[in-house]
Design a protein around this motif. Structure first.
Motif, PDB file in Angstrom:
ATOM      1  N   LEU A 149       0.830  -1.202   0.000  1.00  0.00           N
ATOM      2  CA  LEU A 149       0.000   0.000   0.000  1.00  0.00           C
ATOM      3  C   LEU A 149       0.864   1.252   0.000  1.00  0.00           C
ATOM      4  CD1 LEU A 149      -2.802   1.279   0.105  1.00  0.00           C
ATOM      5  CD2 LEU A 149      -2.716   1.106   2.608  1.00  0.00           C
ATOM      6  N   ARG A 150       1.943   1.243   0.766  1.00  0.00           N
ATOM      7  CA  ARG A 150       2.833   2.405   0.792  1.00  0.00           C
ATOM      8  C   ARG A 150       3.440   2.669  -0.581  1.00  0.00           C
ATOM      9  NH1 ARG A 150       8.524   1.235   2.931  1.00  0.00           N
ATOM     10  NH2 ARG A 150       8.511   0.403   0.804  1.00  0.00           N
ATOM     11  N   ASP A 151       3.897   1.620  -1.264  1.00  0.00           N
ATOM     12  CA  ASP A 151       4.492   1.804  -2.583  1.00  0.00           C
ATOM     13  C   ASP A 151       3.463   2.288  -3.594  1.00  0.00           C
ATOM     14  OD1 ASP A 151       6.907   1.027  -1.582  1.00  0.00           O
ATOM     15  OD2 ASP A 151       6.845  -1.004  -2.408  1.00  0.00           O
ATOM     16  N   ALA A 152       2.225   1.778  -3.500  1.00  0.00           N
ATOM     17  CA  ALA A 152       1.178   2.240  -4.413  1.00  0.00           C
ATOM     18  C   ALA A 152       0.888   3.717  -4.199  1.00  0.00           C
ATOM     19  CB  ALA A 152      -0.085   1.409  -4.224  1.00  0.00           C
ATOM     20  N   LEU A 153       0.823   4.150  -2.946  1.00  0.00           N
ATOM     21  CA  LEU A 153       0.610   5.567  -2.659  1.00  0.00           C
ATOM     22  C   LEU A 153       1.808   6.401  -3.106  1.00  0.00           C
ATOM     23  CD1 LEU A 153      -1.057   5.374   0.875  1.00  0.00           C
ATOM     24  CD2 LEU A 153      -2.105   6.249  -1.215  1.00  0.00           C
ATOM     25  N   ALA A 154       3.015   5.834  -2.991  1.00  0.00           N
ATOM     26  CA  ALA A 154       4.197   6.554  -3.456  1.00  0.00           C
ATOM     27  C   ALA A 154       4.146   6.787  -4.957  1.00  0.00           C
ATOM     28  CB  ALA A 154       5.462   5.788  -3.074  1.00  0.00           C
ATOM     29  N   ALA A 181       2.843  10.497   7.789  1.00  0.00           N
ATOM     30  CA  ALA A 181       3.070   9.161   8.346  1.00  0.00           C
ATOM     31  C   ALA A 181       2.555   8.074   7.405  1.00  0.00           C
ATOM     32  CB  ALA A 181       2.397   9.050   9.715  1.00  0.00           C
ATOM     33  N   ILE A 182       1.419   8.324   6.748  1.00  0.00           N
ATOM     34  CA  ILE A 182       0.877   7.334   5.806  1.00  0.00           C
ATOM     35  C   ILE A 182       1.801   7.182   4.608  1.00  0.00           C
ATOM     36  CG2 ILE A 182      -1.031   6.859   4.226  1.00  0.00           C
ATOM     37  CD1 ILE A 182      -2.895   8.228   6.231  1.00  0.00           C
ATOM     38  N   LEU A 183       2.294   8.302   4.071  1.00  0.00           N
ATOM     39  CA  LEU A 183       3.164   8.236   2.898  1.00  0.00           C
ATOM     40  C   LEU A 183       4.503   7.589   3.225  1.00  0.00           C
ATOM     41  CD1 LEU A 183       2.492  11.729   1.270  1.00  0.00           C
ATOM     42  CD2 LEU A 183       1.596   9.511   0.567  1.00  0.00           C
ATOM     43  N   ARG A 184       4.965   7.738   4.472  1.00  0.00           N
ATOM     44  CA  ARG A 184       6.223   7.086   4.882  1.00  0.00           C
ATOM     45  C   ARG A 184       6.032   5.606   5.145  1.00  0.00           C
ATOM     46  NH1 ARG A 184       6.610  11.446   8.505  1.00  0.00           N
ATOM     47  NH2 ARG A 184       6.082   9.971  10.168  1.00  0.00           N
ATOM     48  N   GLY A 185       4.789   5.169   5.301  1.00  0.00           N
ATOM     49  CA  GLY A 185       4.537   3.782   5.655  1.00  0.00           C
ATOM     50  C   GLY A 185       4.603   3.535   7.141  1.00  0.00           C
ATOM     51  N   ASP A 186       4.573   4.597   7.958  1.00  0.00           N
ATOM     52  CA  ASP A 186       4.619   4.453   9.406  1.00  0.00           C
ATOM     53  C   ASP A 186       3.229   4.329  10.022  1.00  0.00           C
ATOM     54  OD1 ASP A 186       7.357   4.633   9.350  1.00  0.00           O
ATOM     55  OD2 ASP A 186       7.396   6.797   9.699  1.00  0.00           O
ATOM     56  N   TRP A 187       2.200   4.525   9.229  1.00  0.00           N
ATOM     57  CA  TRP A 187       0.834   4.452   9.748  1.00  0.00           C
ATOM     58  C   TRP A 187      -0.048   3.787   8.712  1.00  0.00           C
ATOM     59  CZ3 TRP A 187      -0.978   4.946  14.456  1.00  0.00           C
ATOM     60  CH2 TRP A 187      -2.350   5.055  14.657  1.00  0.00           C
ATOM     61  N   ALA A 188      -0.760   2.754   9.130  1.00  0.00           N
ATOM     62  CA  ALA A 188      -1.698   2.065   8.241  1.00  0.00           C
ATOM     63  C   ALA A 188      -3.061   2.744   8.377  1.00  0.00           C
ATOM     64  CB  ALA A 188      -1.790   0.584   8.618  1.00  0.00           C
ATOM     65  N   PRO A 189      -3.528   3.432   7.337  1.00  0.00           N
ATOM     66  CA  PRO A 189      -4.743   4.235   7.473  1.00  0.00           C
ATOM     67  C   PRO A 189      -6.007   3.389   7.393  1.00  0.00           C
ATOM     68  CG  PRO A 189      -3.922   4.399   5.250  1.00  0.00           C
ATOM     69  CD  PRO A 189      -2.938   3.538   6.002  1.00  0.00           C
ATOM     70  N   THR A 194      -7.595   6.495   3.291  1.00  0.00           N
ATOM     71  CA  THR A 194      -7.017   5.995   2.048  1.00  0.00           C
ATOM     72  C   THR A 194      -7.759   6.526   0.835  1.00  0.00           C
ATOM     73  OG1 THR A 194      -6.377   3.958   3.211  1.00  0.00           O
ATOM     74  CG2 THR A 194      -6.345   3.901   0.813  1.00  0.00           C
ATOM     75  N   ALA A 195      -9.089   6.525   0.889  1.00  0.00           N
ATOM     76  CA  ALA A 195      -9.882   7.021  -0.234  1.00  0.00           C
ATOM     77  C   ALA A 195      -9.674   8.521  -0.437  1.00  0.00           C
ATOM     78  CB  ALA A 195     -11.362   6.718   0.008  1.00  0.00           C
ATOM     79  N   LEU A 196      -9.597   9.275   0.646  1.00  0.00           N
ATOM     80  CA  LEU A 196      -9.364  10.716   0.529  1.00  0.00           C
ATOM     81  C   LEU A 196      -8.007  11.003  -0.106  1.00  0.00           C
ATOM     82  CD1 LEU A 196     -10.754  11.962   3.973  1.00  0.00           C
ATOM     83  CD2 LEU A 196     -11.741  12.393   1.719  1.00  0.00           C
ATOM     84  N   LEU A 197      -6.990  10.262   0.305  1.00  0.00           N
ATOM     85  CA  LEU A 197      -5.655  10.463  -0.268  1.00  0.00           C
ATOM     86  C   LEU A 197      -5.630  10.093  -1.748  1.00  0.00           C
ATOM     87  CD1 LEU A 197      -2.992   9.334   2.364  1.00  0.00           C
ATOM     88  CD2 LEU A 197      -3.198  11.556   1.236  1.00  0.00           C
ATOM     89  N   ALA A 198      -6.251   8.979  -2.103  1.00  0.00           N
ATOM     90  CA  ALA A 198      -6.270   8.563  -3.500  1.00  0.00           C
ATOM     91  C   ALA A 198      -6.931   9.621  -4.381  1.00  0.00           C
ATOM     92  CB  ALA A 198      -6.987   7.223  -3.645  1.00  0.00           C
ATOM     93  N   ALA A 199      -8.072  10.159  -3.927  1.00  0.00           N
ATOM     94  CA  ALA A 199      -8.764  11.183  -4.706  1.00  0.00           C
ATOM     95  C   ALA A 199      -7.932  12.457  -4.801  1.00  0.00           C
ATOM     96  CB  ALA A 199     -10.125  11.474  -4.072  1.00  0.00           C
ATOM     97  N   ALA A 200      -7.264  12.832  -3.711  1.00  0.00           N
ATOM     98  CA  ALA A 200      -6.436  14.037  -3.726  1.00  0.00           C
ATOM     99  C   ALA A 200      -5.233  13.887  -4.648  1.00  0.00           C
ATOM    100  CB  ALA A 200      -5.966  14.368  -2.306  1.00  0.00           C
ATOM    101  N   LEU A 201      -4.785  12.650  -4.865  1.00  0.00           N
ATOM    102  CA  LEU A 201      -3.645  12.396  -5.738  1.00  0.00           C
ATOM    103  C   LEU A 201      -4.064  12.112  -7.179  1.00  0.00           C
ATOM    104  CD1 LEU A 201      -1.500  10.197  -3.322  1.00  0.00           C
ATOM    105  CD2 LEU A 201      -1.069  12.564  -4.000  1.00  0.00           C
ATOM    106  N   GLY A 202      -5.348  12.318  -7.476  1.00  0.00           N
ATOM    107  CA  GLY A 202      -5.815  12.207  -8.855  1.00  0.00           C
ATOM    108  C   GLY A 202      -6.188  10.817  -9.302  1.00  0.00           C
ATOM    109  N   ALA A 203      -6.434   9.897  -8.362  1.00  0.00           N
ATOM    110  CA  ALA A 203      -6.785   8.520  -8.719  1.00  0.00           C
ATOM    111  C   ALA A 203      -8.166   8.193  -8.176  1.00  0.00           C
ATOM    112  CB  ALA A 203      -5.771   7.531  -8.156  1.00  0.00           C
ATOM    113  N   GLN A 204      -8.791   7.180  -8.756  1.00  0.00           N
ATOM    114  CA  GLN A 204     -10.056   6.697  -8.237  1.00  0.00           C
ATOM    115  C   GLN A 204      -9.801   5.875  -6.971  1.00  0.00           C
ATOM    116  OE1 GLN A 204     -11.953   4.465 -11.340  1.00  0.00           O
ATOM    117  NE2 GLN A 204     -12.321   6.253 -12.625  1.00  0.00           N
ATOM    118  N   PRO A 205     -10.534   6.133  -5.894  1.00  0.00           N
ATOM    119  CA  PRO A 205     -10.316   5.347  -4.678  1.00  0.00           C
ATOM    120  C   PRO A 205     -10.419   3.843  -4.896  1.00  0.00           C
ATOM    121  CG  PRO A 205     -11.687   7.260  -4.199  1.00  0.00           C
ATOM    122  CD  PRO A 205     -11.522   7.209  -5.687  1.00  0.00           C
ATOM    123  N   ALA A 206     -11.273   3.424  -5.848  1.00  0.00           N
ATOM    124  CA  ALA A 206     -11.419   1.990  -6.106  1.00  0.00           C
ATOM    125  C   ALA A 206     -10.116   1.355  -6.558  1.00  0.00           C
ATOM    126  CB  ALA A 206     -12.499   1.757  -7.165  1.00  0.00           C
TER     127      ALA A 206
END
Length: 267
Positions: A149-154, A181-189, A194-206
């Protein structure tokens, strides 16, 4: 007079000035380049029939995969001919992948990522989504699921231009330390974050839902219970995980009732 805004042609890789005005920015310098690129896409679909899936998730994965690799190319400052020589791929194939018009095999994608200094974990889930491959509900242990999950968010973070934690916090409503912390992989959201971050980064949460479900499943099969606010990725062994201060503040801002404080120890 201000210098004209320049763009790079997705076909011949030459710079050309963008005309100001409404509408979608041009991707090609001339009509001939646009037609040539369309013919290349048609030939690629004929030789790679698995690429023709047009589901929303596949289109999103293919588009963001191209953005991740294109952003890495800009960071490295490599020209298309150089990338083609180092990967052993035809220049037109590299161009199609970087523009999100098509994908290649996983081995070729890994070579592209290696040349562009991108971790394979940043692009693997995007490549699988672009291929329309089924996702398993369970997977490896908790630590491995956190890494995936951390690498996918990266990868999404790179494709979005690496916005700061403060900018993402403003967009998502999360606290900046939570985002960092989520982007570093120090916190599992939890899924909401997770859905909010995905949308903010321009991706579909699905797009990230299977990875988060794998993370959730890995935790559910462990002896501990998954907290609704998320959990640290490296909890202490001698005590249950306690949410840090930024999570407790976020819980209060969401209006959730905080758990009662433990009674003081008798002296």
């Amino acid at each position: 007079m201000d210098a004209p805004l320049m763009a790079r042609c997705a076909c011949c890789d030459t710079e050309f000035p963008l005309r100001p005005g409404p509408g979608r920015p041009k991707s090609y310098c001339t009509v001939a380049c646009r037609s040539r690129s369309q013919r290349q896409r048609d030939r690629h679909r004929e030789t790679h029939p698995q690429q023709t899936t047009d589901t929303a998730e596949a289109e999103s994965g293919r588009r963001i995969l191209g953005q991740v690799l294109a952003a890495a190319r800009s960071e490295r400052g490599l020209d298309l001919p150089v990338i083609a020589v180092r990967t052993g791929l035809p220049p037109q194939t590299v161009r199609l992948v970087l523009t999100g018009a098509a994908t290649c095999t996983w081995g070729e994608t890994r070579r592209l990522a290696h040349v562009l200094s991108v971790r394979s974990g940043e692009v693997q889930h995007l490549w699988e989504s672009a291929q329309g491959l089924p996702r398993a509900g369970s997977g490896p242990g908790f630590g491995a699921a956190v890494t995936v999950l951390r690498d996918a968010l990266a990868g999404l973070h790179r494709a979005a231009g690496r916005p700061t934690a403060e900018a993402l916090a403003h967009t998502t409503g999360l606290h900046a330390p939570t985002v960092a912390a989520i982007l570093r992989g120090d916190w599992a959201p939890d899924w909401q974050a997770t859905a909010l971050l995905a949308a903010a980064l321009g991706a579909q949460p699905a797009l990230l839902r299977p990875l988060w479900e794998r993370l959730h499943y890995a935790f559910l099969t462990s002896p501990d219970q998954y907290p609704h606010h998320g959990t640290p990725t490296r909890p202490a062994r001698d005590r249950p995980p306690t949410p840090p201060a930024f999570v407790r503040e976020e819980e209060a801002s969401r209006g959730r009732r905080q758990p009662p404080a433990p009674p003081p120890r008798p002296r």
